[in-house]
Design a protein around this motif. Sequence first.
Motif, PDB file in Angstrom:
ATOM      1  N   ILE A  69       0.871  -1.175   0.000  1.00 17.75           N
ATOM      2  CA  ILE A  69       0.000   0.000   0.000  1.00 17.75           C
ATOM      3  C   ILE A  69       0.907   1.225   0.000  1.00 17.75           C
ATOM      4  N   GLY A  70       1.041   1.854  -1.162  1.00 21.48           N
ATOM      5  CA  GLY A  70       1.844   3.068  -1.275  1.00 21.48           C
ATOM      6  C   GLY A  70       0.978   4.192  -1.794  1.00 21.48           C
ATOM      7  N   LEU A  71       1.590   5.351  -1.994  1.00 22.39           N
ATOM      8  CA  LEU A  71       0.816   6.462  -2.556  1.00 22.39           C
ATOM      9  C   LEU A  71       0.434   6.145  -3.995  1.00 22.39           C
ATOM     10  N   TYR A  72      -0.739   6.595  -4.406  1.00 20.54           N
ATOM     11  CA  TYR A  72      -1.145   6.443  -5.808  1.00 20.54           C
ATOM     12  C   TYR A  72      -0.286   7.406  -6.627  1.00 20.54           C
ATOM     13  N   GLU A  73       0.523   6.870  -7.525  1.00 21.10           N
ATOM     14  CA  GLU A  73       1.436   7.713  -8.304  1.00 21.10           C
ATOM     15  C   GLU A  73       0.720   8.256  -9.536  1.00 21.10           C
ATOM     16  N   ASP A  74       0.652   9.578  -9.661  1.00 23.56           N
ATOM     17  CA  ASP A  74      -0.014  10.172 -10.815  1.00 23.56           C
ATOM     18  C   ASP A  74       0.526  11.574 -11.075  1.00 23.56           C
ATOM     19  N   PRO A  75       1.330  11.737 -12.144  1.00 20.20           N
ATOM     20  CA  PRO A  75       1.894  13.062 -12.437  1.00 20.20           C
ATOM     21  C   PRO A  75       0.839  14.138 -12.680  1.00 20.20           C
ATOM     22  N   ASP A  76      -0.397  13.738 -13.038  1.00 11.45           N
ATOM     23  CA  ASP A  76      -1.412  14.725 -13.415  1.00 11.45           C
ATOM     24  C   ASP A  76      -2.421  15.026 -12.314  1.00 11.45           C
ATOM     25  N   ASP A  77      -2.242  14.427 -11.147  1.00 14.06           N
ATOM     26  CA  ASP A  77      -3.275  14.563 -10.114  1.00 14.06           C
ATOM     27  C   ASP A  77      -2.635  15.010  -8.803  1.00 14.06           C
ATOM     28  N   ALA A  78      -3.022  16.180  -8.325  1.00 17.83           N
ATOM     29  CA  ALA A  78      -2.451  16.715  -7.081  1.00 17.83           C
ATOM     30  C   ALA A  78      -3.345  16.426  -5.871  1.00 17.83           C
ATOM     31  N   THR A  79      -4.409  15.620  -6.052  1.00 23.73           N
ATOM     32  CA  THR A  79      -5.306  15.293  -4.936  1.00 23.73           C
ATOM     33  C   THR A  79      -4.525  14.592  -3.826  1.00 23.73           C
ATOM     34  N   VAL A  80      -4.793  14.979  -2.585  1.00 24.15           N
ATOM     35  CA  VAL A  80      -4.144  14.319  -1.450  1.00 24.15           C
ATOM     36  C   VAL A  80      -4.969  13.075  -1.101  1.00 24.15           C
ATOM     37  N   THR A  81      -4.513  11.945  -1.582  1.00 19.40           N
ATOM     38  CA  THR A  81      -5.258  10.697  -1.365  1.00 19.40           C
ATOM     39  C   THR A  81      -4.784  10.026  -0.065  1.00 19.40           C
ATOM     40  N   ASP A  82      -5.551   9.028   0.372  1.00 16.66           N
ATOM     41  CA  ASP A  82      -5.219   8.279   1.595  1.00 16.66           C
ATOM     42  C   ASP A  82      -5.356   6.784   1.288  1.00 16.66           C
ATOM     43  N   PRO A  83      -4.386   6.221   0.540  1.00 14.20           N
ATOM     44  CA  PRO A  83      -4.518   4.821   0.118  1.00 14.20           C
ATOM     45  C   PRO A  83      -4.666   3.831   1.274  1.00 14.20           C
ATOM     46  N   LEU A  84      -3.944   4.072   2.377  1.00 14.83           N
ATOM     47  CA  LEU A  84      -4.045   3.128   3.492  1.00 14.83           C
ATOM     48  C   LEU A  84      -5.433   3.200   4.123  1.00 14.83           C
ATOM     49  N   GLY A  85      -5.970   4.416   4.244  1.00 16.05           N
ATOM     50  CA  GLY A  85      -7.344   4.559   4.734  1.00 16.05           C
ATOM     51  C   GLY A  85      -8.332   3.860   3.813  1.00 16.05           C
ATOM     52  N   ASP A  86      -8.130   4.030   2.492  1.00 18.33           N
ATOM     53  CA  ASP A  86      -8.977   3.338   1.507  1.00 18.33           C
ATOM     54  C   ASP A  86      -8.902   1.827   1.708  1.00 18.33           C
ATOM     55  N   TYR A  87      -7.668   1.338   1.894  1.00 16.59           N
ATOM     56  CA  TYR A  87      -7.458  -0.114   2.008  1.00 16.59           C
ATOM     57  C   TYR A  87      -8.144  -0.675   3.255  1.00 16.59           C
ATOM     58  N   LEU A  88      -7.982   0.014   4.389  1.00 19.01           N
ATOM     59  CA  LEU A  88      -8.573  -0.482   5.635  1.00 19.01           C
ATOM     60  C   LEU A  88     -10.095  -0.481   5.540  1.00 19.01           C
ATOM     61  N   ASP A  89     -10.673   0.568   4.937  1.00 15.86           N
ATOM     62  CA  ASP A  89     -12.133   0.611   4.740  1.00 15.86           C
ATOM     63  C   ASP A  89     -12.584  -0.539   3.836  1.00 15.86           C
ATOM     64  N   SER A  90     -11.818  -0.777   2.762  1.00 13.35           N
ATOM     65  CA  SER A  90     -12.155  -1.851   1.811  1.00 13.35           C
ATOM     66  C   SER A  90     -12.071  -3.218   2.467  1.00 13.35           C
ATOM     67  N   LEU A  91     -11.074  -3.390   3.348  1.00 15.76           N
ATOM     68  CA  LEU A  91     -10.934  -4.673   4.059  1.00 15.76           C
ATOM     69  C   LEU A  91     -12.182  -4.964   4.885  1.00 15.76           C
ATOM     70  N   GLU A  92     -12.645  -3.951   5.589  1.00 16.52           N
ATOM     71  CA  GLU A  92     -13.830  -4.158   6.437  1.00 16.52           C
ATOM     72  C   GLU A  92     -15.045  -4.532   5.586  1.00 16.52           C
TER      73      GLU A  92
END
Length: 351
Positions: free
Chosen positions: A224-247
């Motif tokens: 679980i790392g940062l979503y790499e995207d040269p065109d997107d400056a959105t501050v994402t939370d991949p680990l938060g996404d992952y934990l929610d998805s797990l539940e």
Amino acid sequence: MGGKRMTQVTDHGGGVRSIKVPIPDNPLGHTLVYVVDTDAGPVLIDTGWDDPGSWDTLAEGLTACGTSVAGVHGVVITHHHPDHHGLSGKVREASGAWIAMHAADAAIVRRTRENRPERWFAYMAAKLEASGAPEEHIAPLRGTRTSARRPSTLPGFSPALPDREIVPGELLPLPGRRLRAVWTPGHTPGHVCLHLEETHPARLPGRGRLFSGDHLLPRITPHIGLYEDPDDATVTDPLGDYLDSLERIGRLEPAEVLPAHQHPFADAPARVRELLDHHEERLTGLLSLITTPLTPWQLAERMEWNRPWEQIPYGSRTIAVSEAEAHLRRLVKLGRAEAVPGSEPVTYVAV
């Protein structure tokens, strides 16, 4: 040789088989490509790495399943990574099959095809510099921009464009089957698990079977790392996404999980609890490391990995730093850590 490869096929019952497609030079060893029988012909869940040996194994495995590459009706991709999506284009060329993927990962595939590799390397160099990486780690990326190596020779730089979208919550168009898409972002922004809403062939207790991709694996934790995207400056939370998805997956309570690596397993809720506990312990452990301010690179050097930092190869260090950043971002979002104002490169400290 063919006989040896035939042993790569496992029958899971109820019109589902898997083929162990090798991933060259990778400790994971192989991707489990699932072959799901439908009234319109076999549908693949993932395809494996784009490599001649992997292609031969997939083709021979399909023959052992009583079909062929040319007979494939459709390809469902759990996520865009090359050990899952790599052979999709070749399968489509040989069979005319459709390829389906979640819109968020399809967007990454599109950008990967459109972005020049030089831009990608420049973006990665800037990101690593901001994370506090030493110059000797960044230098090879700067060199790549002027290298004569053609983009098409780099793996994963021209992935196949999907032609269908996987819509979360909806049944996929598999005649005679009930396969529902479950969006599980975290490992990638558009990762999906696929819930086969049918009675388990061995009548195991629970609700059907779950093709879990890399989201839920029996013995390892997905990166679980940062979503790499040269065109997107959105501050994402991949680990938060992952934990929610797990539940979300734990609440499904499938009778059996059919993952893309390792082996099938039962009791998904227990495995979900283990992973949630693991990440909570890891976040708590990281807080004790940042009692004094550290850059993401310094944090990655001090984190526990499967081997000492000095033994971690170059590419894996880049992945490790991305994972450290994802954990830091989660701690900041939870109000348990903060960036030190004015620090350059930015350091983080526990609150």
